[in-house]
Design a protein around this motif. Sequence first.
Motif, PDB file in Angstrom:
ATOM      1  N   THR A 159     -10.819 -13.625  -1.672  1.00  0.00           N
ATOM      2  CA  THR A 159     -10.902 -12.846  -0.449  1.00  0.00           C
ATOM      3  C   THR A 159     -10.229 -13.628   0.657  1.00  0.00           C
ATOM      4  N   GLU A 160      -9.790 -12.948   1.673  1.00  0.00           N
ATOM      5  CA  GLU A 160      -9.059 -13.589   2.767  1.00  0.00           C
ATOM      6  C   GLU A 160      -9.908 -14.665   3.459  1.00  0.00           C
ATOM      7  N   SER A 194     -13.549 -10.272  -4.058  1.00  0.00           N
ATOM      8  CA  SER A 194     -13.377  -8.837  -3.859  1.00  0.00           C
ATOM      9  C   SER A 194     -12.593  -8.256  -5.025  1.00  0.00           C
ATOM     10  N   CYS A 195     -13.074  -7.140  -5.578  1.00  0.00           N
ATOM     11  CA  CYS A 195     -12.386  -6.516  -6.712  1.00  0.00           C
ATOM     12  C   CYS A 195     -11.080  -5.849  -6.288  1.00  0.00           C
ATOM     13  N   ASP A 196     -11.072  -5.250  -5.099  1.00  0.00           N
ATOM     14  CA  ASP A 196      -9.884  -4.570  -4.589  1.00  0.00           C
ATOM     15  C   ASP A 196      -9.970  -4.620  -3.073  1.00  0.00           C
ATOM     16  N   GLU A 197      -9.507  -5.729  -2.497  1.00  0.00           N
ATOM     17  CA  GLU A 197      -9.690  -5.964  -1.067  1.00  0.00           C
ATOM     18  C   GLU A 197      -8.990  -4.915  -0.222  1.00  0.00           C
ATOM     19  N   ASP A 198      -7.793  -4.504  -0.607  1.00  0.00           N
ATOM     20  CA  ASP A 198      -7.059  -3.520   0.190  1.00  0.00           C
ATOM     21  C   ASP A 198      -7.807  -2.197   0.265  1.00  0.00           C
ATOM     22  N   VAL A 226     -20.743  -7.398  -6.806  1.00  0.00           N
ATOM     23  CA  VAL A 226     -20.387  -6.736  -8.058  1.00  0.00           C
ATOM     24  C   VAL A 226     -19.749  -7.707  -9.040  1.00  0.00           C
ATOM     25  N   ILE A 227     -19.185  -8.802  -8.528  1.00  0.00           N
ATOM     26  CA  ILE A 227     -18.701  -9.869  -9.391  1.00  0.00           C
ATOM     27  C   ILE A 227     -18.945 -11.194  -8.678  1.00  0.00           C
ATOM     28  N   ASN A 275       0.811  -1.215   0.000  1.00  0.00           N
ATOM     29  CA  ASN A 275       0.000   0.000   0.000  1.00  0.00           C
ATOM     30  C   ASN A 275       0.846   1.267   0.000  1.00  0.00           C
ATOM     31  N   TYR A 276       2.069   1.221   0.505  1.00  0.00           N
ATOM     32  CA  TYR A 276       2.988   2.348   0.307  1.00  0.00           C
ATOM     33  C   TYR A 276       3.264   2.536  -1.184  1.00  0.00           C
ATOM     34  N   MET A 277       3.412   1.425  -1.889  1.00  0.00           N
ATOM     35  CA  MET A 277       3.760   1.493  -3.309  1.00  0.00           C
ATOM     36  C   MET A 277       2.624   2.043  -4.167  1.00  0.00           C
ATOM     37  N   SER A 278       1.412   2.086  -3.636  1.00  0.00           N
ATOM     38  CA  SER A 278       0.292   2.637  -4.406  1.00  0.00           C
ATOM     39  C   SER A 278       0.162   4.147  -4.233  1.00  0.00           C
ATOM     40  N   LEU A 279       0.991   4.736  -3.367  1.00  0.00           N
ATOM     41  CA  LEU A 279       0.956   6.178  -3.147  1.00  0.00           C
ATOM     42  C   LEU A 279       1.642   6.924  -4.292  1.00  0.00           C
TER      43      LEU A 279
END
Length: 402
Positions: free
Chosen positions: A331-332, A344-348, A314-315, A23-27
């Motif tokens: 999903t986890e 989940s499309c984008d779990e984070d 949604v899916i 999630n740091y890398m998505s900044l």
Amino acid sequence: MNKKTLGIGIVGARYGARMHHANYMSLTPGLVEIRGICALTEESAKTFAEDIGVSFVTTDLDELLVREDVDVIDICTPPASHHEIAIKAAEAGKHIIMEKPLTGYFGEPGDAEPIGFHVPRAKMRAGAIQNAEAVREAVRANKVLFCYAENWVYAPPIVKMRNLIAASKGSVLELRAEENHSGSNSFFSKEWKYMGGGALLRMGAHAVGACLYLKQWEGQHRRGKSILPVSVMADTADLIHTEASEYAKKANAHQWISSDPVDVEDWANVVIKFDDGSRATVLVSDVGLGGLNTRVTAYMTDGVVKANMTANNVIETYAVDPETFAGENFTEKLETKAGWNRPSCDEDWFRGFSREIEDFVHSIHESREPLSGIDLAVDVVHVIYAAYQSAEEGRVIQLSTK
């Protein structure tokens, strides 16, 4: 004006550390840089560092703390080490990001083991509160920011729930928060001396934290001061080791549940009373099949809001063979990809992980308190350990959170 790149030192090298790094890398590029990894073993530290392209690796926390290019210590270790690392980081002038829970009680000289069977919960509560307050004091005394990684506070369904409550004219009379799955595979989750508790602390920190946050926010929004918890009543159990599970074990019909605690609980039910007379009910379980289930419901005087942070439609997929979609994450904690499922499309993002990291980084850049900070972290410890004492003593426990 360009913001200074924040230097991050990550303590820990397993699941939590890898999730934070992702999630740091998505900044936005340039906001942060991972400048060091510290882990218990050199092997795990090197493996993680090589995977993410970081050159500085150590097993000595002090070597990370003295680095002038490290501004933030991100603590992703088992809870038993949280408070000591946080205090040392604060005293070194480093801002802190910490995975939940803040801390707990992990035993002391003279405690017979396994401590969950021998140490009175009142003693545990006093020790956990002492640890939590010591972190808060260190943070305040050294004027550093403490970012408490409670992702439920940042999850879009909870954010929308808050906005809907604000749009109404009513009050929240009851919150019901739940988290269930089929058990943690972590070695540390089985024993009190490593985790500071079982499902109630490890999972319930989410649900309790969300309820405390929502009521505090409602109080600030409605009357200009937080609505605070005043008492707790609870029950806990190790359900997988009860007579109720024996028949299933003989029939080999329990293998999908990985929960196997030594001296901690795998189920808990908690009722929190607030100073406005409202209630929150928290239910957590390590023996619930069907994948990860996380939800909060607000029962209001003029409406109901249900926030579901895992299931969605949604899916949807269907497969006869569970290996059909084996290469893709759903999903986890999902036991099987056979039958109908809802990935989940984008779990984070949906569960708040990416939003919390974004808020933490910007709060440090802007020298402001994050949405989830030290006070919420400490309050969660107060409530959960009061719940442990309530479950053992069979009575309502009064709170003294501040």
